[in-house]
Design a protein around this motif. Structure first.
Motif, mmCIF file in Angstrom:
data_model
loop_
_atom_site.group_PDB
_atom_site.id
_atom_site.type_symbol
_atom_site.label_atom_id
_atom_site.label_comp_id
_atom_site.label_asym_id
_atom_site.label_seq_id
_atom_site.Cartn_x
_atom_site.Cartn_y
_atom_site.Cartn_z
ATOM 1 N N UNK A 14 0.842 -1.198 0.000
ATOM 2 C CA UNK A 14 0.000 0.000 0.000
ATOM 3 C C UNK A 14 0.873 1.241 0.000
ATOM 4 N N UNK A 15 0.592 2.146 -0.923
ATOM 5 C CA UNK A 15 1.341 3.400 -1.015
ATOM 6 C C UNK A 15 0.656 4.480 -0.183
ATOM 7 N N UNK A 16 1.360 4.972 0.837
ATOM 8 C CA UNK A 16 0.813 6.045 1.682
ATOM 9 C C UNK A 16 0.970 7.402 1.021
ATOM 10 N N UNK A 17 2.074 7.604 0.327
ATOM 11 C CA UNK A 17 2.301 8.901 -0.319
ATOM 12 C C UNK A 17 3.312 8.736 -1.441
ATOM 13 N N UNK A 18 3.299 9.704 -2.367
ATOM 14 C CA UNK A 18 4.254 9.692 -3.464
ATOM 15 C C UNK A 18 3.604 9.362 -4.805
ATOM 16 N N UNK A 19 4.290 9.741 -5.875
ATOM 17 C CA UNK A 19 3.805 9.486 -7.225
ATOM 18 C C UNK A 19 4.592 8.349 -7.859
ATOM 19 N N UNK A 20 3.910 7.596 -8.738
ATOM 20 C CA UNK A 20 4.546 6.434 -9.336
ATOM 21 C C UNK A 20 3.821 6.043 -10.617
ATOM 22 N N UNK A 21 4.535 5.257 -11.430
ATOM 23 C CA UNK A 21 3.944 4.613 -12.605
ATOM 24 C C UNK A 21 3.591 3.202 -12.163
ATOM 25 N N UNK A 22 2.295 2.853 -12.221
ATOM 26 C CA UNK A 22 1.853 1.578 -11.653
ATOM 27 C C UNK A 22 2.194 0.371 -12.517
ATOM 28 N N UNK A 23 2.662 0.575 -13.728
ATOM 29 C CA UNK A 23 3.070 -0.536 -14.581
ATOM 30 C C UNK A 23 1.890 -1.354 -15.093
ATOM 31 N N UNK A 24 2.175 -2.559 -15.542
ATOM 32 C CA UNK A 24 1.154 -3.440 -16.116
ATOM 33 C C UNK A 24 0.867 -4.605 -15.174
ATOM 34 N N UNK A 25 -0.403 -4.993 -15.098
ATOM 35 C CA UNK A 25 -0.788 -6.115 -14.247
ATOM 36 C C UNK A 25 -2.155 -6.609 -14.706
ATOM 37 N N UNK A 26 -2.556 -7.780 -14.209
ATOM 38 C CA UNK A 26 -3.872 -8.316 -14.543
ATOM 39 C C UNK A 26 -4.777 -8.210 -13.336
ATOM 40 N N UNK A 27 -6.104 -8.279 -13.573
ATOM 41 C CA UNK A 27 -7.072 -8.092 -12.496
ATOM 42 C C UNK A 27 -6.923 -9.127 -11.393
ATOM 43 N N UNK A 28 -6.483 -10.341 -11.741
ATOM 44 C CA UNK A 28 -6.325 -11.368 -10.712
ATOM 45 C C UNK A 28 -5.240 -10.984 -9.708
ATOM 46 N N UNK A 29 -4.305 -10.152 -10.128
ATOM 47 C CA UNK A 29 -3.232 -9.727 -9.222
ATOM 48 C C UNK A 29 -3.658 -8.525 -8.387
ATOM 49 N N UNK A 30 -4.382 -7.580 -8.993
ATOM 50 C CA UNK A 30 -4.831 -6.395 -8.270
ATOM 51 C C UNK A 30 -5.994 -5.779 -9.041
ATOM 52 N N UNK A 31 -7.079 -5.508 -8.342
ATOM 53 C CA UNK A 31 -8.271 -4.958 -8.996
ATOM 54 C C UNK A 31 -8.131 -3.452 -9.198
ATOM 55 N N UNK A 32 -8.998 -2.899 -10.043
ATOM 56 C CA UNK A 32 -8.991 -1.449 -10.256
ATOM 57 C C UNK A 32 -9.335 -0.713 -8.974
ATOM 58 N N UNK A 33 -10.257 -1.246 -8.189
ATOM 59 C CA UNK A 33 -10.618 -0.610 -6.920
ATOM 60 C C UNK A 33 -9.420 -0.545 -5.988
ATOM 61 N N UNK A 34 -8.665 -1.629 -5.903
ATOM 62 C CA UNK A 34 -7.472 -1.629 -5.044
ATOM 63 C C UNK A 34 -6.453 -0.596 -5.528
ATOM 64 N N UNK A 35 -6.299 -0.525 -6.841
ATOM 65 C CA UNK A 35 -5.354 0.445 -7.390
ATOM 66 C C UNK A 35 -5.775 1.877 -7.067
ATOM 67 N N UNK A 36 -7.081 2.159 -7.140
ATOM 68 C CA UNK A 36 -7.575 3.494 -6.814
ATOM 69 C C UNK A 36 -7.397 3.812 -5.334
ATOM 70 N N UNK A 37 -7.455 2.784 -4.490
ATOM 71 C CA UNK A 37 -7.277 2.993 -3.053
ATOM 72 C C UNK A 37 -5.822 3.269 -2.691
ATOM 73 N N UNK A 38 -4.903 2.911 -3.569
ATOM 74 C CA UNK A 38 -3.495 3.168 -3.295
ATOM 75 C C UNK A 38 -2.633 1.926 -3.252
#
Length: 545
Positions: free
Chosen positions: A52-76
């Motif tokens: 979980x990222x508490x702060x900072x900017x980043x390029x999230x790269x490529x991944x599939x939904x089974x590894x991390x959902x869009x909701x999780x990505x939006x949460x950080x």
């Protein structure tokens, strides 16, 4: 643009900082720093490295939904194997630092002794629940937090590394958080959280006469050093202690100091007071009472000093002005101000504080200076400065002797932590180094130096002690070697065997053998550099008058 830094915060409260190189993911940078964040795929497909990222900017790269959902990505949430930091980040890693095989351990301890030694000093002793999990070097310190406290303070051990109960000294500071806790609320039976060990100030392998200098509660690490020396029956060199203080009541642990006259082959100590209105046998400052022959043995001595900044600077200046400065000078200075107590180190801001202030917590910073016959190095971590100054017949000798002392210390810290994975990696590094040797000659000097640096750096990364790692890195042995070693340069017999012998000694948990291999290897390294320098001189054209 400066390299981004990522603060990896673990479940047990340990935080480790890593620097991100260009086009480098968090997991690649972590593994380069010997921090094992779990992963299975490295392709953004399994989700094992999710954090979980508490702060900072980043390029999230490529991944599939089974590894991390869009909701999780939006949460950080991020996948460390895919995330490329753009600027400084704070990342919560859902494992302990022990599971990541990095950093200091956090232990629970119980107060078993609490004494006001004088109006200026408090002593407390702690029995740890898992004492066997703590290996520390005499001179190092721990971060200590009272129960349910929102702060911690850092104190040097005043007990030896083999003691079952660990002890600490605290300077009484009215209004100080730890002072208030210890004198008004603490009771025998209270539990404390202790994290460590920390710091790069510690006893190196003793072989010369030793002068110890303590200022106030800077006596604590000096006591730990004395305890360790007392455990070495083969060490018979003279040991002297000059204990500086302001007032008579600042002189504590007198009985313990006197006991070392029986425990050590040749030990003497005396105190010096600086207050003008105090009656005492010796007045002034410790520099007024250092005898070049009796205490420094005309330069053939190791000096250890812990005290407040003015004392450290005065001693450093004094020693530097001598015609024969000590062979090795190690120091640590603390800053008892703003509510800090004793030999406490100032604590770096938390991630939340620094984010609000728009800055990032710094890691250890290092400065160094190299001359033809000396090397100076200082490491500042959480506003504690530990340093060392080495004088020798050559800068190369000073460098490699400093490396050997650090390396033996790092080995002592990790010798009970290493597993087969570590030994396999070390063996791979040794083999990579040795393949650039043919008999007693370097076949590819540049590749040898690079591989040799990776091999020697392994233990420092494995220890998780950032101050010691930075001290090793700033010795810059690669630069020293590159200046004179070339393809075809000769090396001493057994260099390749030493690398593997070092691993075997660690595997057998044999510190005596570790010291023997390191010392032997150092002698060979210095000999190789001396020979290479001589060859360069012989091949250089004569200078025209």
């Amino acid at each position: 643009m400066a390299q981004p830094q990522v603060a990896l915060t673990f479940e047990d409260g340990i935080t480790r900082f890593i620097s991100i190189e260009e086009d480098q993911t968090i997991i690649d940078a972590a593994y380069k720093a010997r921090i094992n964040i779990p992963f299975d795929c490295r392709d953004g497909a399994c989700g094992t490295c999710k954090a979980f990222c508490e702060s900072g900017e980043y390029d999230e790269g490529d991944y599939i939904d089974e590894a991390m959902t869009e909701d999780e990505a939006e949460e950080g949430y991020i996948l460390c194997c895919q995330t490329y930091p753009v600027d400084d980040m704070v990342v919560q890693v859902p494992i302990t630092s022990a599971a990541a095989k990095t950093g200091a351990s956090t232990l629970i301890g119980t107060i078993v002794e609490l004494n006001r030694l004088s109006e200026s000093t408090v002593k407390f002793a702690v029995k740890l629940e898992e004492r066997e999990k703590l290996d520390y070097l005499p001179g190092q310190y721990m971060n200590i937090a009272p129960p349910n406290a929102d702060f911690h303070r850092s104190y040097s051990f005043s007990s030896g590394p083999s003691d079952d109960v660990v002890t600490f000294l605290v300077k009484y500071t009215p209004g100080g958080k730890m002072t208030t806790y210890l004198t008004e609320r603490a009771q025998v039976g209270d539990t404390l959280n202790l994290t460590g060990p920390m710091g790069s100030f510690f006893l190196r392998e003793p072989s010369k006469p030793i002068l110890l200098l303590a200022g106030g509660t800077g006596l604590a690490p000096i006591l730990a050093i004395l305890e360790r020396l007392a455990e070495l029956p083969e060490f018979t060199q003279p040991v002297r202690l000059i204990y500086g203080a302001t007032y008579n009541h600042d002189i504590v642990e007198i009985d313990k100091l006197n006991s070392f006259q029986e425990k050590l082959a040749d030990f003497e100590w005396f105190s010096v007071l600086s207050a003008k209105d105090e009656e005492h046998e010796r007045k002034g400052y410790v520099t007024d009472h250092i005898d070049v022959q009796k205490h420094l043995h005309d330069g053939d001595a190791d000096v250890y000093l812990c005290g407040p900044p003015p004392m450290v600077e005065a001693v450093r200046t004094h020693l530097n002005q001598l015609d024969t400065p000590p062979a090795n000078f190690y120091y640590e200075k603390f800053t008892p101000q703003g509510g800090n107590e004793g030999n406490e180190r100032k604590v770096a801001p938390t991630a939340e504080t620094t984010e609000a202030e728009g800055s990032f917590p710094p890691g250890p910073t290092v400065s160094r200076e190299v001359t033809d016959t000396a090397r100076q190095l200082s490491v500042v971590d959480e506003q504690v400065e530990s340093g060392e100054i080495h004088t020798a017949v050559s800068a190369a000798q000073a460098t490699f002797e400093a490396l050997s002392a650090l390396e033996v210390g790092a080995a002592a810290l990790v010798i009970n932590l290493l597993d087969e994975e570590d030994f396999t990696e070390m063996t791979t590094l040794a083999q990579e180094t040795n393949k650039h040797l043919s008999g007693n000659e370097l076949t590819d000097a540049a590749s040898y130096i690079a591989a040799n640096t990776r091999f020697h750096e392994f233990l420092f990364r494995r220890s998780g002690n950032e101050a010691m790692l930075r001290a090793f890195q700033e010795l810059n042995t690669a630069k020293v070697m590159s200046a004179d070693l070339k393809d075809g340069s000769a090396v001493a017999d057994g260099i390749a065997t030493d690398h593997l012998g070092f691993i075997e000694a660690l595997r057998n948990k044999d510190l005596v053998a570790v010291r023997e291999v390191v010392n032997r290897h150092t002698e060979k390294a210095v000999a190789a550099m001396t020979s290479a320098i001589a060859d360069d001189s012989a091949q250089s054209p004569a200078k025209e008058e």
